[in-house]
Scaffold this active site. Sequence first.
Site, PDB file in Angstrom:
ATOM      1  N   LEU A  20       0.814  -1.213   0.000  1.00  0.00           N
ATOM      2  CA  LEU A  20       0.000   0.000   0.000  1.00  0.00           C
ATOM      3  C   LEU A  20       0.846   1.260   0.000  1.00  0.00           C
ATOM      4  O   LEU A  20       0.422   2.296  -0.505  1.00  0.00           O
ATOM      5  CB  LEU A  20      -0.944   0.004   1.206  1.00  0.00           C
ATOM      6  CG  LEU A  20      -2.010  -1.098   1.226  1.00  0.00           C
ATOM      7  CD1 LEU A  20      -2.806  -1.037   2.522  1.00  0.00           C
ATOM      8  CD2 LEU A  20      -2.935  -0.973   0.024  1.00  0.00           C
ATOM      9  N   GLY A  21       2.018   1.185   0.568  1.00  0.00           N
ATOM     10  CA  GLY A  21       2.878   2.359   0.612  1.00  0.00           C
ATOM     11  C   GLY A  21       3.997   2.178   1.607  1.00  0.00           C
ATOM     12  O   GLY A  21       4.003   1.225   2.395  1.00  0.00           O
ATOM     13  N   GLY A  23       6.731   4.511   4.269  1.00  0.00           N
ATOM     14  CA  GLY A  23       7.100   5.783   4.869  1.00  0.00           C
ATOM     15  C   GLY A  23       8.446   5.697   5.550  1.00  0.00           C
ATOM     16  O   GLY A  23       9.202   4.741   5.353  1.00  0.00           O
ATOM     17  N   GLY A  24       8.733   6.704   6.365  1.00  0.00           N
ATOM     18  CA  GLY A  24      10.039   6.762   7.007  1.00  0.00           C
ATOM     19  C   GLY A  24      10.291   5.649   8.002  1.00  0.00           C
ATOM     20  O   GLY A  24      11.414   5.180   8.157  1.00  0.00           O
ATOM     21  N   MET A  25       9.236   5.159   8.677  1.00  0.00           N
ATOM     22  CA  MET A  25       9.414   4.172   9.722  1.00  0.00           C
ATOM     23  C   MET A  25       9.048   2.755   9.299  1.00  0.00           C
ATOM     24  O   MET A  25       9.523   1.796   9.891  1.00  0.00           O
ATOM     25  CB  MET A  25       8.570   4.544  10.954  1.00  0.00           C
ATOM     26  CG  MET A  25       8.919   5.873  11.579  1.00  0.00           C
ATOM     27  SD  MET A  25      10.641   5.984  12.046  1.00  0.00           S
ATOM     28  CE  MET A  25      11.129   7.405  11.076  1.00  0.00           C
ATOM     29  N   VAL A  28       3.557  -0.430   4.602  1.00  0.00           N
ATOM     30  CA  VAL A  28       2.199  -0.910   4.863  1.00  0.00           C
ATOM     31  C   VAL A  28       1.770  -1.824   3.720  1.00  0.00           C
ATOM     32  O   VAL A  28       1.876  -1.456   2.539  1.00  0.00           O
ATOM     33  CB  VAL A  28       1.210   0.255   5.021  1.00  0.00           C
ATOM     34  CG1 VAL A  28      -0.196  -0.273   5.318  1.00  0.00           C
ATOM     35  CG2 VAL A  28       1.661   1.188   6.142  1.00  0.00           C
ATOM     36  N   LYS A  42       1.262  -2.848   9.082  1.00  0.00           N
ATOM     37  CA  LYS A  42       2.408  -1.950   9.097  1.00  0.00           C
ATOM     38  C   LYS A  42       3.616  -2.716   9.631  1.00  0.00           C
ATOM     39  O   LYS A  42       3.610  -3.188  10.764  1.00  0.00           O
ATOM     40  CB  LYS A  42       2.124  -0.735   9.979  1.00  0.00           C
ATOM     41  CG  LYS A  42       3.271   0.259  10.077  1.00  0.00           C
ATOM     42  CD  LYS A  42       2.859   1.468  10.922  1.00  0.00           C
ATOM     43  CE  LYS A  42       3.956   2.501  11.012  1.00  0.00           C
ATOM     44  NZ  LYS A  42       3.538   3.684  11.805  1.00  0.00           N
ATOM     45  N   ASP A 136      -0.032  13.826  15.560  1.00  0.00           N
ATOM     46  CA  ASP A 136       0.429  13.840  14.167  1.00  0.00           C
ATOM     47  C   ASP A 136      -0.750  13.884  13.209  1.00  0.00           C
ATOM     48  O   ASP A 136      -0.775  13.173  12.209  1.00  0.00           O
ATOM     49  CB  ASP A 136       1.302  12.615  13.872  1.00  0.00           C
ATOM     50  CG  ASP A 136       2.178  12.809  12.644  1.00  0.00           C
ATOM     51  OD1 ASP A 136       2.608  11.798  12.056  1.00  0.00           O
ATOM     52  OD2 ASP A 136       2.419  13.966  12.254  1.00  0.00           O
TER      53      ASP A 136
END
Length: 760
Positions: A20-21, A23-25, A28, A42, A136
Site C-alpha cells: 500500500l505504501g 514511509g520513514g518508519m 504498509v 504496518k 500527528d
Amino acid sequence: MSLRGGDPAEIGGYPLEERLGSGGMGTVFLARTSSGRLVAIKLIHQQFAGDDEFRIRFRQEVAAARRVSGAFTAAVVDAAPEAEQPWMATTYIEGPTLAQRVAEQGPLTGAELRRLAIGLAEALRDIHRVGVVHRDLKPSNVVLSPEGPRVIDFGISRAVDQQTLTMTGRVIGTPPFMSPEQLEAPRGVGPRSDVFSLGTLLVYAATGHGPFDKSSPYLTAYQVVHGEPSLGAVPAALRAVVEPCLDKEPEGRPSADELLVLLRDLPAELGGADADGAGAGRTRDMITQHHLATGATPGRTAPVRTASDRTAPSGSGTGRNTGIAIGGRLRRRWRPVLAAAVTVAAIGGGVAALTTGVLGANSGTDRSGGDTGRSATASPGGTLPKGFEPWRRTVLGGREDIPDELRCVARGDALFCGGGGVVAARIDARDGSRVWTAKSPGVPVQGMHLVGATDDTVLGYRFAAQEAPQDPPSEVVALDADSGRELWSVPSGARSTAVTGRTLDAVVAGSAVVTVDASNSRFEARDARSGEITWTTPFPSGTQCAPVPAGPRLLAMCATDAEMEAPQVRRSTLSTLALASGALGRPIAVNGPVVPMGVADGRLVLLTKPDDATTSAGYDGVARVDPASREVTYSRLDQVYAGTPGMADGTVYVSGQTGLVTALDAATGARKWSRQTGVEGASGPAVGPDALYFSSATGRVVALAPHDGTPLWTTDPRADGLTGEQGASPRVTVAGRAVFVAAAKNTLFAFDALRPPEAG
C-alpha cells in the site's frame, strides 16, 4: 501497488496481497485474514527494529491504537511489537487520504467540507476521551472512507497518563500541522495541541494549503510559533471556528467537545471566503514585500563601504535590489512574525573557497578538482590540534529569536563560522572558546552562511536591520581574521539561488572575492583584504548570472530573463570567467533544470532535475561540462532521487529524508551503493581520513566507509531541531582527526573522529 522483490510473502500468518505504501518508519501491506477480511499491516523497517527508541515508540503506537479503536479510527486486529521485525495489523479502510483527495480534485467545499470538519472533530473527541493525544494529525493520516473520515497512524501519539518518551534532538511531526508547543516543548503537549492541528487541517482541506505554509520546514515552523495564519480563502463561517483553534496558547483553544458544538452549528452550505478574503491574513506580508521591493539601477557600481562609514546612509548609489518575487524562486528574508517565504535550495550554503574545488561550506568536500586546501587545515598524519578536548558551544547572533544554523571552515587552530545572525565568528578549535563574533543586525536569508576565508581575512554576509531601511538589504563583509575588525563591506546581489539552485552570491578565489553587484548586473572581483576592485564584468545582455567555482576555474552560470520568470530555469549557459581579467568565454548551453555539484576529471558535474514542476524535488540525471572542449554529456539515473545532494572524490551522494544515503558515479550516473542510516534529513558529505560524514540539524552524525557505505559509527542527537530541510550544505567540517559539527540554534560541537561520542 504490486509486491516487490524482497517483500515478505506473509506477516504473522497473514498472506500479503499488495504493497500500500512506504514511509520513514515502515511499509504498509494489504493482507487478508483466514475469514477473508482485509487488513492493513504496518511492518517496521528492519534498520529500526534494533533501535530501542523506535521500538518503544512502536509499542506506544500499538497501545494507543488499541485504546482508541473507535468509530472514527482503524481498529487493531493483531500486533507483534516484540517480534524481530515488529508489525501491527489494523482494519483496512478503503478510500483516498485527504492529501490525495485535495491533490487530485482540489479543496473541499460546501456540505462535503462541513461533513469532514464534523467527522474529524468527533474522531478527536473519541481519541481524547480515552486519554490519548494523537500528535500527528495531517492530511496523509486522514482516510476519506465511504462511511466518513477515519484518523490513522498513532506512531507518535501518547496516553495522557503516560510519561512522554524523551527523544532528545528530534522534533517529531510535520511542521505545517504541528502546534507551537509541540515545536517548542514537545514533552508537554496535551489534547489541545491536536485541536490546533485540526484547525490547520481544516484550512488545508478548504484551501489546498496550510495556514502557515512557507518554502521550507524551518520557516514554516517559525511561522507556526510566531506568525499569523493565512485564512483569507477559508469560508467565513468556517474561519470563525478555525481561528480560535489556532490560538498560540493551548488554553485559548476550544476542547474537542466544544469544537464539535461549534462545527455542528455551521450552515449546511459553508459558502466561500469574504469578497476581500483573498487578502486576509496576508496584510503584513504584502506591506513588507512592497516596502522591500525597491527598484535597482542596472549597471551602477555599488560602493565599497569601510568600517569608518558604516553608520552613514548608503545613498542612492547602492543600487539596491532585494530579490523579491520573480517567478516565485527568489530568496526572501526571515521576518519576525511574518517570516517571509524564501526558496531554500541552499545546497552550496553560500560558502565556497575556489582553491579547494568545493561547492559547499567545508574545505575538502570535493577533492577531485585539484588541491583541496585540506593540507592547510589538517594536522600532519591526521592528528588533533595540540591541547584539543571535545567541546560544545552556542554562538549567539544578532537575532536570537530566529532558528538558525552556522557553517564553518577550519584554518589551523581557528574555526571560522557564520550564517544567519552571525556574519562570522572565530572559535578556538581546541576548546570551543570564542575569540570574537561579528553579528548581523537584520533578518537573515536562510541558507546564506559564511562566504569563506583567506589566510588573514574572513568574509561573511550581513543583513540590514528593519529599523535601518537606508542600509543595503545584504552585504558581503570582510573581517580581520585575528581581531574580527571590519575591513570593508559592499552591497551584494541575491539571484544565485534562482540561477543555479545554490546559494552562491559570493566566492573566495585565492586572495580575491568575486561578488554579484547589488543591481544584479555584473560580476565584481576585489582584493579580499583591501576591498579594492580588480575587475568588473557585465552580465551578457538580457541575462542573470551567478559565480560557480569549478576546481581551479571560475565559471559564470547564466539564464535569460525569460527563463528567470518561469517556475524553474530549464536552459542555462556556462562560461569561463578569467580570474585575472574577468573575461567571459563563449557560452556553453546546458539543457534541463540543473544544479552544479563539483568537479571530477576536470569536468563540472551537475545534477539534472525532472523537467516537471510537480516532481522537481528530486534528481534524475547527471550532466558533465568540459570547459576546455566545451563538450556536454548527459546520463540518466536509474530512478529519481529525492533528498540533499553532495559530492566528494568523483562521487555524488544523495541523502534522503529517512536516512537513506545513495552513492552515484559522477561520470556515468550509475549507482555505486545505497546505505540506510539512522540520520534523518542529513547533509553531507564531509571528507575525513577513511570516512565520509553526514549530519542532520539535530547534530546526529554518521560516519560511512567511502567504498561501500558501511556505517562506522553514529552519534546521538545533540540539539533539538527539525529534520525536514532539503538541500542544506554540509554541516560537518574536518581538520585532521577533529570533527566539527554545526547543528540547530547555532550549536557547535567537536570531537575526535577516533573517539566519537557513544550512542545511547
